[in-house]
Design an enzyme around this catalytic site. Structure first.
Site, mmCIF file in Angstrom:
data_model
loop_
_atom_site.group_PDB
_atom_site.id
_atom_site.type_symbol
_atom_site.label_atom_id
_atom_site.label_comp_id
_atom_site.label_asym_id
_atom_site.label_seq_id
_atom_site.Cartn_x
_atom_site.Cartn_y
_atom_site.Cartn_z
ATOM 1 N N CYS A 256 -24.559 1.825 3.736
ATOM 2 C CA CYS A 256 -23.271 1.365 3.245
ATOM 3 C C CYS A 256 -22.772 2.291 2.126
ATOM 4 C CB CYS A 256 -23.385 -0.093 2.781
ATOM 5 S SG CYS A 256 -21.810 -0.871 2.376
ATOM 6 N N VAL A 257 -22.427 1.760 0.952
ATOM 7 C CA VAL A 257 -21.942 2.598 -0.147
ATOM 8 C C VAL A 257 -23.012 3.604 -0.555
ATOM 9 C CG1 VAL A 257 -21.014 2.600 -2.487
ATOM 10 C CG2 VAL A 257 -20.458 0.735 -0.944
#
Length: 526
Positions: A256-257
């Site tokens: 993800c991030v």
């Protein structure tokens, strides 16, 4: 007019006819069928009035959604209108109110009022927490029964602790694996319980695993920037992993991030003439923010400017605000479902490790968060060569030259799988054959945490490169079970030879500070 009068008239006529049919059914004591799971219990069918209320609600919901779809406005405005209507409609369900929920009323009678007492108790407890409980939080504790893979903290600074995990095999691959989890959540989604721990799985495959445990931001790092998270965070972790393993190249994975941060770090390293990655794995990661799905409703120039003015020069983006925003994306499942069960029925939430983790929120430094919002969701600068700088260097993701395993989840509402696929056009532009994309079933979290032992779900593979995601899927083959073994096979190809497993963690320079999971992951968001 925002709606074509002809379409509006057609919708109104259809609504009137359907409502009249419902009314006639109620007058003749006919119980209409209810397909919605919120009204599947027998209590909703026990009374014509209850069935009529539920059916009328569903009819109104359908009408309002059709009206929103008929609005003649730009696509982004229409998406916001749809979202606002959906939030209102979900909130107004008769299942959400005691006076209109026959299941809750029946339970009060059956328990002699105990369900109502318990419901009020749950409500007051959640008011104190500032959020709705989705899991029995007494069932889990970080370091006791989640985040328990054996390891140690071997480095720490103001932004993160670096964990190294103890080998579980007599020999290991010479090149280690560094995991970069998202900083908007705690790392232990990758190390829940032994049966579903991604970390433990990687260690069992013979990899020396390092992992970043991001600090839960407080006032002491409220001025930290995106550059800080790249330089003092990811690149520092890479340097330590290289030093401890005595390997110039290591395997790296971002989730993800964390994947966005990792790719930024590798691009900055390339700009400096360094190429530390033997391979790159990205799990449900945005590099191209052209299509950000439903999250787009929260981001526009005015909203970003307001955030920048508020915390862009120092301050914290609160984890509770993150949780509330993400829960609203699936409000029936993550909000109203628990309002009904916890408060109206007085039921205790069941223990569920993923939902326990989901509630363990984290804060972010304001400047870092604001840079991320503007340069990704708002302006989509990352995919454009030379559009932005890190540490004074122009950044080009296309210069990252490492075999890449890119994973997307088909039902992901946070990172649409087609957006995850778009990374294949950004990385290894001159060598697209170095990119491998795998599509898993389920959503953003459940699709990733899918261990082989349970033989759940399936995934799709296609070794042929395609210019767009749907063409790739059209030629893909469905495979039963977990995608983890396919990733493990990929990683083994880039991990080097087998060597004797280290008998201790760290080295003379980076000594053990404390046992895993460390202090940072236990800090609660204030």
């Amino acid at each position: 007019m925002l709606i074509d009068p002809v379409i509006a008239a057609e919708l109104q006529s259809d609504y009137a006819q359907r409502f009249l049919t419902l009314w006639q059914q109620m007058l003749t004591a006919q119980v209409p069928p209810l397909a919605d799971k919120r009204f599947s219990a027998a209590a909703w069918q026990s009374s014509t009035l209850h069935a009529f209320n539920a059916s009328a609600y569903l009819l109104n919901a359908k009408f309002l959604a059709a009206m929103a779809d008929a609005m003649q406005v730009p696509p982004k405005a229409k998406q916001k209108i749809r979202f606002a209507v959906e939030q209102m409609v979900n909130a107004m369900s008769p299942a959400n109110f005691l006076f209109s929920n026959p299941e809750a009323q029946q339970k009060i009678v059956e328990t002699n009022g105990e369900s109502l007492t318990n419901g009020l108790k749950h409500l007051f407890e959640d008011i104190q927490k500032g959020r709705i409980s989705q899991s029995d939080e007494t069932a889990f504790e970080v370091g006791r029964n989640v985040a328990i893979t054996e390891g140690a903290v071997i480095f720490e600074n103001e932004l993160f602790q670096l964990l190294q995990y103890k080998a579980l095999t007599p020999t290991v691959y010479e090149r280690p694996l560094l995991l970069v989890p998202p900083c908007i959540n705690k790392y232990y989604i990758l190390d829940l319980q032994p049966h579903n721990s991604f970390v433990r799985y990687a260690v069992e495959q013979g990899h020396t695993v390092f992992l970043i445990s991001w600090r839960n931001a407080d006032a002491s790092i409220a001025h930290a920037t995106w550059d800080d998270y790249i330089e003092k965070g990811v690149l520092q972790a890479i340097n330590v992993a290289q030093a401890v393993s005595s390997q110039e190249k290591i395997n790296v994975l971002g989730f993800c991030v964390g994947g966005t941060l990792l790719t930024n770090a590798l691009a900055l390293a390339c700009a400096r003439g360094e190429k530390p990655a033997a391979s790159l794995t990205l799990l449900t990661t945005f590099l191209d923010f052209s299509d950000t799905g439903i999250l787009d409703v929260y981001i526009d120039e005015a909203q970003v400017q307001e955030t920048e003015q508020s915390i862009g020069h120092g301050g914290l983006m609160k984890g509770l605000d993150f949780n509330a925003a993400f829960a609203s994306l699936r409000s029936n499942e993550l909000i109203w479902n628990y309002v009904t069960s916890n408060y109206l029925k007085g039921e205790n939430p069941a223990p569920f490790d993923m939902l326990y983790w989901n509630a363990d929120s984290t804060n972010l430094p304001g400047p870092m968060y604001c840079w991320y919002l503007r340069n990704t969701y708002l302006e989509n600068n990352l995919k454009q060569s030379g559009k932005f700088k890190l540490a004074g260097k122009k950044i080009d993701f296309g210069k990252i030259d490492a075999p890449s395993f890119i994973y997307g989840s088909r039902d992901d509402h946070i990172v649409p799988w087609t957006s995850a696929y778009a990374s294949t056009a950004i990385l290894n532009r001159k060598k697209p054959q170095q990119n491998r994309f795998v599509l898993g079933a389920a959503g953003h979290i459940a699709g990733v945490i899918n261990p082989p032992g349970k033989s759940k779900r399936h995934y799709w593979v296609n070794d042929e490169h395609a210019t767009d995601a749907l063409s790739w899927l059209a030629g893909a083959t469905e495979v039963a079970g977990s995608w983890w073994p396919a990733w493990s096979d990929f990683l083994a190809q880039h991990a080097g030879k087998k060597v004797k497993a280290p008998h201790k963690m760290g080295n003379a320079q980076f000594k053990v500070i404390e046992a895993a999971p460390g202090r940072y992951v236990k800090a609660k968001a204030a």
